[in-house]
Design an enzyme around this catalytic site. Sequence first.
Site, PDB file in Angstrom:
ATOM      1  CD  GLU A 142      -5.886   4.600  -0.524  1.00 47.16           C
ATOM      2  OE1 GLU A 142      -5.872   5.152   0.582  1.00 47.16           O
ATOM      3  OE2 GLU A 142      -6.875   3.999  -0.964  1.00 47.16           O
ATOM      4  CE1 TYR A 188      -3.562   2.677   1.190  1.00 46.78           C
ATOM      5  CE2 TYR A 188      -1.606   3.603   2.244  1.00 46.78           C
ATOM      6  CZ  TYR A 188      -2.905   3.736   1.791  1.00 46.78           C
ATOM      7  OH  TYR A 188      -3.544   4.939   1.939  1.00 46.78           O
TER       8      TYR A 188
END
Length: 379
Positions: free
Chosen positions: A189, A101
């Site tokens: 993101e 991530y």
Amino acid sequence: MKLLEHEAKEYFKKYGIPTPQARVIKKPEEAEDFTDSIGKSVVVKAQLPVGGRGKAGGILFADTPGDAAEKARQLVGTEIRGIEVKKIMIEEKLDILNEIYVGVTVDRSNNCYVVLASSKGGIDIEEVAEATPEKIVRHKVDPIHGFKSFHANEIARKLGYSDGEMVDLSQILQKLYNLAIDMDAELTEINPLTETVDGFIAADARLNVDNNSLFRHKELKEKLTESYHGELTKRELEARNKGLTYVELEGNIGIIGNGAGLTMATLDTVQLYGGAPGNFLDLGGGADPESIEKAVNFVYSDRRIDALFVNVLGGITRCDHIAEGILNARGESEDKPIVVRMMGTKEEEGKKILSEAGIETMDSMEEAAQRVVALTGGE
Ligand code: GDP
Ligand code: MN
């Protein structure tokens, strides 16, 4: 403004962040062509302005062109997390070795951007953040010094990478940060950023842009207008193009106020006395005579409207400007009755201008509301 995955990935590409081969399709059959042309298994992805699609059934896999079309057909029109699926993207299926991530978002309490990264990426990132917050690396970016390559290198090392992989990840982090800054992102993101035999590839993408910055991003502003297109009525769209803050309602009493709160209160009061507001129009702060004229003309031009109620509290807005604007507008409008309640800055001047033109003004919102309701044949 939340961009869709495929829109965000266009920006990623521009910034040199690797993304899978993909195509946005309009009809399920197009999935077949694309899958055939890349000659690989594919992922069929609902394009929605929310995350968590995987868990909600918005991400499907297909091994053949026919299957891809079938999966696309299955997805279109269904509801995922309460939103109807209208757009689908077909993407080459990556052989994922590992999912991590990375993200950049605003840290409001520290007044800065923060770069986030975790070696545990994927659909369970929220649980990772909750159960094992130490698995998430947080780097607050000093707004003066910015995000430098050595900062990015350090984050990549903390995630366990070295050598070429460390450099590759570090560069993606820097690109993502630059994208966030350039696009005034509230959030950008990549979850998951996948490790494949071909290196890091962004399997997913998010880019949420601060709406207050849209004057700097004309292409997005247009897109936002377009996406509202379907939801707005014809008059609302027209109002938007004129720069008016306007919502169409069902009734026959035109409402103009200054400030969203006062305008809402005006709607409530009219309704309380049995009237039916036909619109919400907020002049905002510091309206000049021209913008008032524009607003009054716009409401007058609505054939459903039988009378107009202007409710203004003079602060930055001057009551004499309001009066001038109303008179200028009435010069070219049909004569629908108007009720004006004004108080505050330049109140006396404003009232004088209107009374000389034969327009009555009132001090009390309640009285004015009752008057306009009476004029339109209400209770
Ligand atoms: P989200 O659930 O809305 O965040 O949608 P994602 O695009 O992140 O997809 C959800 C999950 O599907 C990912 O975390 C992956 O595990 C899986 N996935 C997405 N794309 C691929 C792919 O190309 N190959 C494989 N094997 N899995 C994928
Ligand atoms: Mn995701």
